[in-house]
Design an enzyme around this catalytic site. Structure first.
Site: not given
Length: 547
Positions: A505-506
C-alpha cells in the site's frame, strides 16, 4: 477466469511448469501412532495427515476446539473404512512419537555438515535454473513462486472458522498450464496429465489451480522484480497520486450527498466517507455456509456499529466491531461528522441487528460510482492513497535534524505503524517476544554497568589514557542509546504487522526518497527481495520526492 493483473498482451511465452513437493515418505516402523493406548498402523494417506497434526502438538492451534474439530473431520475422510470404525475420538489419539520424530528430523537438518548444505544448495540452484525462469517475448524473466505448496493443515489468520482443515496435495490434474502456442508444453510428472493447457496472451500467469479450502484460484506468476510487474506497481501508485489531485472534489461531492433526498445516494456517501477516512475495504459478497463471517464497508450490519451522542469527551462517536479480511477483528471508536452520525441513526431505524446497515448499496454499485468520478478509481485506490499519504505526512512530522540512525529508523517505523493501524494490519504477539525483551534488558543492564565502570576510570585517568576512555565512553553511550531505541521499537511493534502495508500500500518512492534525504541505507528499510521488487523506485526517486 478473472485476470490477476491488467497487463498488455504478450506474444511468446516459454516455461517448464511448476515444481511439485516430494511424495510422502512413510514413517519408520519404530515411530508409532496409538489409539486408546494401542498401536494402530495407519494407511499411507491417513498417516501423512496424522503427521501434519503430530508436528503441531506444541502449537496453540491444537488446543483450539475449532481447529481440532475441523482436523478430525477431514482426517477421517482420508481413512480406510476399518480406520474410521476404530478411530472415533481425537482425545484418544496419541501422536507423541510422531511429534518427537519430526522434531528429530528438524534437528538433523539444522545439524547438516557444510558439505551436505552445499550439496542441497546446488540441487536447489539447479531446480531454480530450470523452473525459476521463463522466456517472455524473448526476454528471460524470473518467476515468483514456481513451487507448488505442499499439503498441510490450514491455519488462517485470526479466529478463522476453517482452521484445521486439510489443505490437499495439489496434483497435475488440478493444474492449468498457460504457455505460448508454439512453445514446448512442459511434461507433467510420470503417470499424470495436466487439467488443461491454455494459450491466453491477456494474462501474466503461467499456471493456475483452485485450492480446496476457500475455493480461491492460485497462480504461478512472474517475480515482483520482473519488468511487467514493476510497470504494474508503478501504475498502481501513480493512480493513487492521481487521486491526490481529485480527492478534494470527491470529498466535497460525497459531503454534499449526505443531504441527498435519495436514500441510496446518502448510504453511498456515508460508505465512501468510511472508506476514505478509515481505510475500510469495500467488502465483497460471499457465499453462505462455512465461509468466515467477514465483512467490509458495504456489507456492514447494524450489529457491527454502536452510536454515541457523546463518549469520552467527544461528540458523535461510532464504535465499530466486526471481522474484516482474514478474520482479523476491526475494533475502533471514531468521532464522525454530525451529518454522518444523523444519517447512521436514520439507516438503522426500524432494523434488527442482523440487517444490512447499507441495504441499498453493494460493492459493485459503489465501484461503478467511483469509476464515474475518476478513471479506474476503486475503493482499493483510496486505501493505497490514504496509506501512502499517511506515511508521507508522518515522516515529514517525525523526522528531525540531528537524529541518530537508530532514532531515524524508530521514526520510520512509527510512521509505518500509523499506516498499519489505519489499515488494521494486526498480528499476534510473537511467542519469542518476552524472551527477546528479556535478552535486550540484560544487554542494557550490562551496558549500563560498563558505562558506570568506564566513567569511574575516566575520572581517575590522565593524558592519552583519558582520551581513549573518552572515546570508549562515547561508543558505549551510543550503543546504550541504540539498545534503548530498539526496546521501544520492539514494544511498540509487538502486535502490528508492518510488512503488509510496506509491500502493498505504500508508494516505495516515499521510503527511498526519505532514505536518500536522511542518509539511511535502503537495506535498513527493504531486504534484498524487496529491493528487487522496488528497483524501479530506487532508481527513480530522488531525495526531494513527495507523494
Amino acid at each position: 477466469m478473472a485476470r490477476p493483473d491488467g497487463m498488455d498482451k504478450w506474444k511468446t511465452l516459454e516455461h517448464n511448469g511448476p515444481v511439485f513437493p516430494p511424495d510422502y515418505e512413510p514413517l519408520p516402523s519404530n515411530v508409532r501412532f496409538y489409539y486408546n493406548g494401542k498401536v494402530v498402523h495407519l494407511s499411507p494417506l491417513a498417516e501423512e495427515v496424522a503427521g501434519f497434526y503430530g508436528r503441531m502438538l506444541d502449537h496453540e492451534y491444537t488446543s483450539k476446539d475449532v481447529f481440532n474439530k475441523n482436523f478430525f473431520k477431514d482426517w477421517r475422510k482420508t481413512m480406510t473404512e476399518d480406520e474410521k470404525e476404530l478411530i472415533t475420538d481425537l482425545k484418544l489419539c496419541n501422536f507423541k512419537e510422531i511429534d518427537i520424530y519430526y522434531k528429530e528430523q528438524s534437528e538433523k537438518r539444522k545439524a547438516m555438515t557444510k558439505e551436505e548444505k552445499l550439496e542441497l544448495k546446488q540441487k536447489n540452484e539447479e531446480i531454480t535454473l530450470k523452473y525459476g525462469f521463463c522466456l517472455l517475448d524473448g526476454h528471460k524473466q524470473k518467476i515468483g513462486n514456481f513451487r507448488i505448496e505442499p499439503p498441510g493443515l490450514f491455519r488462517g489468520r485470526g479466529e478463522h472458522p476453517k482452521m484445521g482443515k486439510l489443505k490437499k496435495r495439489v496434483q497435475p490434474e488440478d493444474i492449468i498450464i498457460n504457455i505460448g502456442e508454439k512453445a514446448k508444453i512442459p511434461s507433467p510428472p510420470a503417470g499424470h496429465k495436466w487439467k488443461e493447457v491454455k494459450h491466453d496472451k491477456t494474462v501474466s500467469w503461467l499456471a493456475s489451480w483452485t485450492e480446496n479450502i476457500m475455493g480461491n484460484v492460485k497462480y504461478i506468476m512472474l517475480n515482483p522484480s520482473s519488468k511487467l510487474k514493476s510497470i504494474k506497481d508503478f501504475e498502481k501508485y501513480e493512480k493513487a497520486r492521481k487521486l491526490k489531485n481529485e480527492v478534494g472534489a470527491i470529498r466535497s461531492q460525497y459531503r454534499a450527498d449526505f443531504k441527498s433526498r435519495e436514500m441510496v445516494v446518502r448510504q453511498r456517501a456515508v460508505a465512501l466517507y468510511f472508506i476514505d477516512k478509515l481505510a475500510l475495504r469495500a467488502g465483497n459478497e460471499k457465499e453462505e455456509g462455512e465461509t468466515a463471517d467477514t465483512v467490509g464497508c458495504c456489507s456492514l450490519r447494524v450489529e457491527h456499529i454502536q452510536l454515541h451522542e457523546e463518549k469520552d469527551g467527544k461528540q458523535y462517536v461510532v464504535d465499530f466491531d466486526f471481522l474484516g479480511k482474514d478474520s482479523i477483528r476491526y475494533s475502533n471508536s471514531v468521532a464522525v461528522e454530525k451529518r454522518v452520525f444523523k444519517n447512521l441513526k436514520h439507516f438503522i431505524q426500524g432494523k434488527s441487528p442482523s440487517d444490512d446497515l447499507f441495504d441499498r448499496l453493494n460493492t459493485s454499485s459503489l465501484n461503478k460510482h467511483l469509476a464515474s468520478l475518476m478513471e479506474d478509481l476503486t475503493a482499493k485506490v483510496f486505501r493505497t492513497y490514504n496509506a501512502s499519504q499517511t506515511l508521507q505526512n508522518q515522516l515529514n512530522e517525525l523526522t528531525k535534524e540531528g537524529m541518530t540512525e537508530p532514532e531515524l529508523l524508530l521514526a520510520y517505523n512509527r510512521a509505518n505503524r500509523s499506516v498499519a493501524v489505519l489499515c488494521n494490519h494486526q498480528r499476534a504477539v510473537p511467542k519469542t517476544f518476552d524472551k527477546q525483551m528479556e535478552n535486550l534488558q540484560v544487554k542494557i543492564k550490562e551496558k549500563k554497568a560498563q558505562i558506570k565502570e568506564t566513567k569511574k576510570l575516566y575520572k581517575e585517568a590522565k593524558g592519552d589514557a583519558k582520551d581513549k576512555l573518552k572515546k570508549k565512553l562515547k561508543t558505549l553511550e551510543d550503543g546504550m542509546k541504540k539498545l534503548e531505541v530498539q526496546r521501544v521499537d520492539k514494544e511498540e511493534n509487538k502486535q502490528i504487522a508492518l510488512g503488509t502495508s510496506k509491500l502493498n500500500y505504500l508508494d516505495p518512492r516515499i521510503s527511498v526518497a526519505w532514505c536518500k534525504k536522511w542518509n539511511v541505507k535502503i537495506e535498513k528499510i527493504y531486504n534484498k527481495t524487496q529491493r528487487d521488487k522496488f528497483r524501479w523506485a530506487i532508481e527513480m526517486a530522488g531525495p526531494d520526492y513527495q507523494f
